[in-house]
Design a protein around this motif. Sequence first.
Motif, short mmCIF file in Angstrom:
data_model
loop_
_atom_site.label_atom_id
_atom_site.label_comp_id
_atom_site.label_asym_id
_atom_site.label_seq_id
_atom_site.Cartn_x
_atom_site.Cartn_y
_atom_site.Cartn_z
N TYR A 132 15.00 5.70 3.75
CA TYR A 132 15.71 5.52 5.09
C TYR A 132 15.27 6.93 5.95
CZ TYR A 132 19.88 6.15 8.41
OH TYR A 132 20.60 6.09 9.58
N ASN A 133 15.19 6.73 7.17
CA ASN A 133 14.88 7.60 7.92
C ASN A 133 15.45 7.53 9.38
OD1 ASN A 133 13.41 10.15 8.45
ND2 ASN A 133 11.57 9.13 9.30
N GLY A 134 16.40 7.03 9.43
CA GLY A 134 17.23 6.90 10.67
C GLY A 134 17.21 5.52 11.31
N GLU A 135 16.47 4.39 10.56
CA GLU A 135 16.19 3.18 11.04
C GLU A 135 17.69 2.60 11.18
OE1 GLU A 135 12.78 4.47 8.90
OE2 GLU A 135 14.79 4.32 8.50
N PRO A 136 17.70 1.75 12.14
CA PRO A 136 19.13 0.96 12.50
C PRO A 136 19.00 -0.31 11.58
CG PRO A 136 17.75 0.66 14.29
CD PRO A 136 16.76 1.50 13.84
N VAL A 137 17.89 -0.68 11.38
CA VAL A 137 18.03 -2.21 10.78
C VAL A 137 16.94 -2.36 9.51
CG1 VAL A 137 18.92 -3.40 12.53
CG2 VAL A 137 16.63 -3.32 12.29
N ASP A 138 16.98 -3.15 8.66
CA ASP A 138 15.98 -3.46 7.87
C ASP A 138 14.93 -4.56 8.04
OD1 ASP A 138 17.23 -5.80 7.27
OD2 ASP A 138 17.96 -5.26 5.39
N PHE A 160 14.86 -7.47 7.46
CA PHE A 160 15.51 -8.72 7.83
C PHE A 160 16.34 -8.74 9.04
CE2 PHE A 160 14.01 -10.03 3.68
CZ PHE A 160 13.87 -11.22 3.82
N GLY A 161 16.55 -7.55 9.74
CA GLY A 161 17.10 -7.45 10.70
C GLY A 161 18.90 -6.88 10.57
N THR A 162 18.94 -6.98 9.54
CA THR A 162 20.49 -6.44 9.04
C THR A 162 20.61 -4.97 8.95
OG1 THR A 162 19.94 -6.49 6.78
CG2 THR A 162 20.86 -8.33 7.57
N PRO A 163 21.77 -4.51 9.44
CA PRO A 163 22.01 -3.11 9.72
C PRO A 163 22.00 -2.20 8.28
CG PRO A 163 23.68 -4.33 11.00
CD PRO A 163 22.99 -5.15 9.97
N ILE A 164 21.35 -0.90 8.42
CA ILE A 164 21.27 -0.17 7.32
C ILE A 164 22.57 0.98 7.37
CG2 ILE A 164 19.94 1.64 6.30
CD1 ILE A 164 17.42 0.30 7.31
N ASN A 165 23.20 1.09 6.55
CA ASN A 165 24.42 1.92 6.29
C ASN A 165 23.82 3.29 6.03
OD1 ASN A 165 26.54 3.62 5.51
ND2 ASN A 165 27.72 1.70 5.22
N GLY A 166 23.50 4.18 7.16
CA GLY A 166 22.82 5.16 6.70
C GLY A 166 23.72 6.26 5.89
N SER A 187 0.86 -1.10 -0.01
CA SER A 187 -0.02 0.06 -0.03
C SER A 187 1.05 1.12 0.00
CB SER A 187 -1.10 -0.01 1.19
OG SER A 187 -0.12 0.33 2.13
N LYS A 188 0.18 2.38 -0.11
CA LYS A 188 1.19 3.81 -0.06
C LYS A 188 1.42 4.01 1.28
CE LYS A 188 -3.40 6.35 0.70
NZ LYS A 188 -3.20 6.58 2.10
N ASN A 189 0.85 3.30 2.44
CA ASN A 189 1.46 3.52 3.74
C ASN A 189 2.51 2.82 4.12
OD1 ASN A 189 -2.10 3.97 3.55
ND2 ASN A 189 -0.88 5.59 4.47
N GLU A 190 2.86 1.77 3.15
CA GLU A 190 4.14 0.71 3.90
C GLU A 190 5.50 1.55 3.93
OE1 GLU A 190 5.28 -1.28 -0.34
OE2 GLU A 190 3.89 -2.37 0.80
N VAL A 191 5.62 2.68 3.35
CA VAL A 191 6.89 3.32 3.51
C VAL A 191 6.66 4.89 4.25
CG1 VAL A 191 8.07 2.19 1.55
CG2 VAL A 191 6.90 4.28 1.27
N ASN A 192 7.64 5.32 4.70
CA ASN A 192 7.71 6.76 5.39
C ASN A 192 8.70 7.58 4.46
OD1 ASN A 192 7.78 8.98 6.80
ND2 ASN A 192 8.80 8.08 8.67
N ILE A 239 25.19 5.51 3.03
CA ILE A 239 25.02 4.90 1.77
C ILE A 239 23.57 5.20 1.41
CG2 ILE A 239 24.40 2.75 0.27
CD1 ILE A 239 26.93 1.37 1.91
N ALA A 240 22.69 4.98 2.56
CA ALA A 240 21.24 5.32 2.26
C ALA A 240 21.10 6.81 1.77
CB ALA A 240 20.60 5.04 3.58
#
Length: 547
Positions: A467-473, A475-481, A163-168, A483-484
Amino acid sequence: MPSRSYLSMCVSALGLSVLAAGQSLPVVDLFTSVHRGQVTGNATHGFYSFNNMPYAEPPVGPLRFRVPIPKITINRTVDDGTATPKICPQANAGWFGISIPFAIEQVTGSPPPPFPGPPPPDPRQNEDCLYVDVKSPRAVFESNRKNLPVLVWIHGGGFAGGSKNEVNPAGLIAQGLRDGKSGFVYVGINYRLGLFGFPPKGPADWDVATNAGLYDQRLALLWVQANIHKFGGDASKVTVIGESAGGSSIALQLTSFWGIDGSVPFKRAIIQSPAQRPATDATVYAAVHSQFLATAGVSSMNAARSLSYTALQNANLAIAGGSSFGHFTWGPNVDGFFIPDHLVRSLAQKRVDRNVEVLVTYTANESLIFTDPRVQDNTAFKAYFQGLLPSIPASKINTLATTVYPEDFSGAQPYTTQTQRLQLAIAESIVLCNAFATDIAYLNATRAGKFSVFPAIHANDVAFTFYNGEPVDGFGTPINGAIARQMQQWFSDYATVGTASGSSATIFPIYTNQAKILNITDTGNTVVQPDPASNPRCRFWIEGLYA
């Protein structure tokens, strides 16, 4: 002297945004409905949200399974957009119970927790779901700007969920406003899914739009053309972005009607991992039609229009749940109208709107969540693809298993195990060759990239895009801020100025006949050639499968 209310009515009649008397929040009049924005963030990077605005009449009752009708019913009550959003009815495939635990184990290296099974029904689900959200930078209303570029998000989900609401979009919007930039107006859209968006059609069902969900998308894009100036946007500067089913939706919009219907209502496109089940033709959907009638206990699609929502949703869930591994049964299909031919053939024949600038990307590990770990011999390999491609003759499946992806684990092929063999075949058939065909369609003038940041699985890049500051995706793997934020800068620059001088999006190379792509990795970005998707195997998926 005219009264304040009279002046406000006049301004509204011109379709302009106004501030309600004594209020600081902007109100936008769409004639059929009136909407008050809600503020998010500060004056520099903040925006006004206008949520849940209808772009079509509710597709219920007699309007079920049909091409959507623009919103004509009038409701003059000011809507502040704070009500619970509606999302279109969802359906999941049963094979997720095998593939998701397998994917988690492959990514984490540890046994996964027990699969929780299908989620409970989401109370937001409703057939009346054809709505859009618009997010406008605060400066739009505070300086009365009307010329900002526009970025429209088309969600993925296998054409059965999402849906349109699944991302911020807050982080992406903020990136577009950094360093004094004016940013863009963001739009998220809903479109019908599963049975409701891709209903099967029998010989007598002249009024069934078997690609209704794609018509919904087109109507939403036309709504943007007609109304986005009221939110500060410029209809001539629209970029669409979508991943997975959202990415292939954009490709299908570009090839729709083979151009007979005129230009698509957008200027640029960011196509991420364009996932599309191959060979979904009238033969396949004829079988789905029979399956649906039997499941729903009706004799025709017209009779199905009179069923309760619960009865239809139960059939939707049952059929999606029992889908063969790797797909959801429902989805875009060759109907001779919106989709005149198979997507890759239309692309290879260059039957696209070539007035659009296109950026195409995919991930390095597209197929993990579509992989059946039980496939451990050639018989099972062929059975997987016979299930994915039921209309393809056995001779083609045999060619696939003996010539295109031979059972050779000596190191001569790009795989050394059965699982790797299956993963390559899935990735290329569902995503990579669609991306390659898009590059061909645009005479190798696209910009192209490959997302290789670990774990680089299908949809992993969406967590970076939004990306909006979340630490993981997920699947629980870290998001490199870092790169994002870099990716967000590329995409926001592409949406605002394209690849003009000074745009960071020029880091993506022009594809050219050398098949150049940008490889985005954990340690840096490099241009590589040739694109791994530029290979004889993709030529089979584009040309040989349908010959």
